[in-house]
Design an enzyme around this catalytic site. Structure first.
Site, PDB file in Angstrom:
ATOM      1  N   GLN A 285     -10.577 -10.555 -14.306  1.00 42.96           N
ATOM      2  CA  GLN A 285     -11.565 -11.350 -13.730  1.00 42.96           C
ATOM      3  C   GLN A 285     -11.336 -12.791 -14.463  1.00 42.96           C
ATOM      4  OE1 GLN A 285     -13.662 -10.467 -11.875  1.00 42.96           O
ATOM      5  NE2 GLN A 285     -13.827  -8.244 -12.126  1.00 42.96           N
ATOM      6  N   ASP A 383     -14.747  -1.233  -7.512  1.00 45.36           N
ATOM      7  CA  ASP A 383     -14.868  -2.454  -7.623  1.00 45.36           C
ATOM      8  C   ASP A 383     -13.514  -2.847  -6.631  1.00 45.36           C
ATOM      9  OD1 ASP A 383     -14.537  -5.173  -8.368  1.00 45.36           O
ATOM     10  OD2 ASP A 383     -14.278  -4.749 -10.359  1.00 45.36           O
ATOM     11  N   CYS A 410     -16.620  -8.458  -4.197  1.00 43.89           N
ATOM     12  CA  CYS A 410     -16.098 -10.167  -4.079  1.00 43.89           C
ATOM     13  C   CYS A 410     -16.065 -10.676  -2.748  1.00 43.89           C
ATOM     14  CB  CYS A 410     -14.838 -10.368  -4.643  1.00 43.89           C
ATOM     15  SG  CYS A 410     -13.442  -9.374  -4.146  1.00 43.89           S
TER      16      CYS A 410
HETATM   17  N1  SAH Z   1     -12.387  -3.465 -11.884  1.00 51.93           N
HETATM   18  C1  SAH Z   1     -11.598  -4.464 -12.490  1.00 51.93           C
HETATM   19  C2  SAH Z   1     -10.589  -4.831 -11.248  1.00 51.93           C
HETATM   20  C3  SAH Z   1     -11.131  -5.009 -10.203  1.00 51.93           C
HETATM   21  S1  SAH Z   1     -10.004  -5.956  -9.000  1.00 51.93           S
HETATM   22  C4  SAH Z   1     -11.947  -5.351 -13.175  1.00 51.93           C
HETATM   23  O1  SAH Z   1     -13.038  -5.687 -13.195  1.00 51.93           O
HETATM   24  O2  SAH Z   1     -11.094  -6.226 -13.886  1.00 51.93           O
HETATM   25  C5  SAH Z   1      -9.684  -4.753  -7.866  1.00 51.93           C
HETATM   26  C6  SAH Z   1      -8.304  -3.860  -8.243  1.00 51.93           C
HETATM   27  O3  SAH Z   1      -8.158  -2.979  -7.680  1.00 51.93           O
HETATM   28  C7  SAH Z   1      -7.162  -4.788  -8.626  1.00 51.93           C
HETATM   29  O4  SAH Z   1      -6.682  -4.504  -9.963  1.00 51.93           O
HETATM   30  C8  SAH Z   1      -6.048  -4.165  -7.934  1.00 51.93           C
HETATM   31  O5  SAH Z   1      -4.812  -4.036  -8.268  1.00 51.93           O
HETATM   32  C9  SAH Z   1      -6.549  -2.823  -7.520  1.00 51.93           C
HETATM   33  N2  SAH Z   1      -6.342  -2.046  -5.968  1.00 51.93           N
HETATM   34  C10 SAH Z   1      -6.185  -2.891  -4.813  1.00 51.93           C
HETATM   35  N3  SAH Z   1      -5.902  -1.995  -3.805  1.00 51.93           N
HETATM   36  C11 SAH Z   1      -5.825  -0.675  -4.393  1.00 51.93           C
HETATM   37  C12 SAH Z   1      -5.662   0.454  -3.982  1.00 51.93           C
HETATM   38  N4  SAH Z   1      -5.606   0.769  -2.744  1.00 51.93           N
HETATM   39  N5  SAH Z   1      -6.031   1.700  -4.724  1.00 51.93           N
HETATM   40  C13 SAH Z   1      -6.071   1.418  -5.993  1.00 51.93           C
HETATM   41  N6  SAH Z   1      -6.366   0.259  -6.656  1.00 51.93           N
HETATM   42  C14 SAH Z   1      -6.138  -0.734  -5.786  1.00 51.93           C
END
Ligand code: SAH
Length: 455
Positions: A285, A383, A410
């Site tokens: 973040q 998320d 987001c």
């Molecule tokens: N909850 C975490 C990350 C949120 S951002 C935090 O608060 O830091 C969203 C995340 O989803 C990123 O790390 C991205 O790499 C991952 N992501 C994107 N597409 C995805 C998918 N199809 N399956 C699993 N993860 C995914």
């Protein structure tokens, strides 16, 4: 109405995406950099059968919420589309953007949408800055941001969204590139070496990482570059300098390969009482003080008792997973980026958390597998990135039927779309809490609590 025509307009609303909206001849006209309540002169630039788009020529009657002094590059640089708006007005607009998305896209007209949680620090909050590199008319290396909707580079010596440290290191790299006559990548010809500067700062520990991306490992005099970067006084300790190899002509931030020029290939940050190991490829973040508030909000909505089994889908480096693990029986985190999952496992070890496990894979593949294994869940944290959750992942969640789903988003549009599917599957959207993670931009983060109805 025709293209090029100048019209007078009263702005009545600000739409998702940040444009002000007014009506002319019964048609909605979208105009960037305007505030609600303003009378403006607009030049029409695009007209469709449904709406029109204009650019601001002048403000005839400004809103009391208009501010003019945020940044000299406001309007030129594509970064801060709310730079022209007082902070309290930004918060009010974001609350309305979330409520509108829930109503118009989700069909939820009676979900309470809280006031937007203000950011503890509405400027210089970004812990991650990415500066594309280019050349000026004299062929000198420059770095900055792209103009709105283009790849035209606006050179910047500083940016009020990030810590000064980032701009100082950028400037040092630019001098290095110019003195060593290192070529800069040109998107059109796909030639040249240096491509981007990426700086990540850990506010909790004051550690920093600087990544220079380049099309090959042929960068000369790297020892000199390291020496120069280490000598820049920034208030942070530079723990990691990386040359990232990024050959492909894509818009991804980084290529796959990292060469460590100095120190380690990660930095450590602290959030609350946990320490996090963050690799260059891992998501983290970008607004640290607001992240703590966001996570606390999400955890309090989950109302954990200590007995729960939790799924944290799209878990990144396991931040939410590990905070939740301290208040639950067991946590499963799922994330597609392998380095992020390595970070997550390392973070569990580092923080002596033994009830969290992490699975690398796509949410839409792993969640159905967990459902098939009859995994019994009490709470799911969801998320996803801006495009929202995959339909297959949502269906798997419905199959596992957790009591609560805490959706952290987001992008209000995909949030509303996904919440609608969950509502049709038997969940009630109890409340939405917008949080301002991205001050001075139209982006808004939202935490939503959904509860299962058919027990
Ligand atoms: N909850 C975490 C990350 C949120 S951002 C935090 O608060 O830091 C969203 C995340 O989803 C990123 O790390 C991205 O790499 C991952 N992501 C994107 N597409 C995805 C998918 N199809 N399956 C699993 N993860 C995914």
């Amino acid at each position: 109405m025709e293209i090029g025509q100048k019209i007078e307009l009263t702005i009545t609303d600000v739409a998702a995406g940040g444009d002000g909206v007014g009506r002319y001849d019964g048609m909605a006209v979208f105009v960037p950099h305007t505030c609600r309540g303003e009378r403006v002169l607009v030049r029409l630039v695009r007209i469709t059968s449904a709406c029109a788009y204009g650019t601001l020529c002048s403000v005839i009657e400004p809103s009391p919420e208009r501010r003019v002094d945020f940044c000299a590059a406001a309007g030129l640089c594509g970064g801060c589309d709310f730079a022209h708006m007082a902070y309290t007005e930004q918060l009010a607009v974001k609350q309305k953007i979330v409520a509108d998305a829930l109503t118009r896209i989700g069909g939820f007209s009676d979900v309470p949408v809280a006031e937007t949680l203000a950011a503890p620090r509405p400027e210089r909050y970004r812990n991650k800055m990415v500066f594309p590199l280019g050349t000026d008319a004299r062929g000198q290396a420059i770095g900055g941001f792209y103009a709105p909707g283009s790849h035209h580079l606006v050179p910047l010596s500083d940016c009020r969204q990030g810590d000064r440290a980032a701009a100082l290191w950028l400037s040092e790299i630019l001098s290095f590139l110019n003195e060593t006559k290192t070529s800069v990548y040109d998107e059109k010809t796909r030639r040249g070496l240096a491509r981007r500067v990426f700086v990540r700062l850990a506010e909790g520990t004051r550690e920093a990482m600087v990544v220079l991306t380049a099309t090959s490992a042929k960068l000369r005099e790297t020892e000199k570059l390291v020496e120069r970067l280490l000598a820049v006084p920034t208030g942070y300790t530079l723990k990691s300098i990386i040359l990232n190899i990024h050959k492909e002509p894509d818009n991804l931030l980084l290529g796959k390969k990292n060469l460590v020029l100095y120190g380690r290939d990660y930095i450590i940050d602290t959030l609350g009482d946990l320490r996090f190991h963050i690799s260059p490829h891992s998501f983290y973040q970008i607004n640290a003080p607001q992240t703590s508030i966001l996570y606390e909000t999400a955890l309090s909505l989950a109302g954990l008792s200590g007995k729960e089994t939790i799924l944290d889908l799209y878990c990144g480096i396991g931040t939410i997973s590990l905070f939740a693990a301290k208040k639950a029986a067991r946590v499963i985190g799922v994330e597609v980026v392998p380095q992020a999952i390595e970070d997550a496992r390392e973070n569990a070890r580092r923080n002596r958390i033994t009830n969290a496990e992490f699975i690398v894979g796509r949410a839409e593949e792993v969640a159905p597998r967990l459902a098939e294994q009859n995994e019994r869940l009490s709470v799911v944290f969801l998320d996803p990135p801006r495009k929202g959750a995959d339909r297959k992942a949502i269906e798997a969640i419905l199959q596992m039927a957790p009591k609560k789903i805490v959706y952290i988003s987001c992008n209000p549009a995909t949030l509303a779309r996904d919440a609608k599917i969950l509502a049709e599957g038997g969940y009630k959207v109890e409340q939405a809490i917008p949080a301002d993670m991205f001050p001075n931009t139209s982006h808004v983060e939202t935490v939503v609590l959904l509860q299962r109805q058919n027990t």
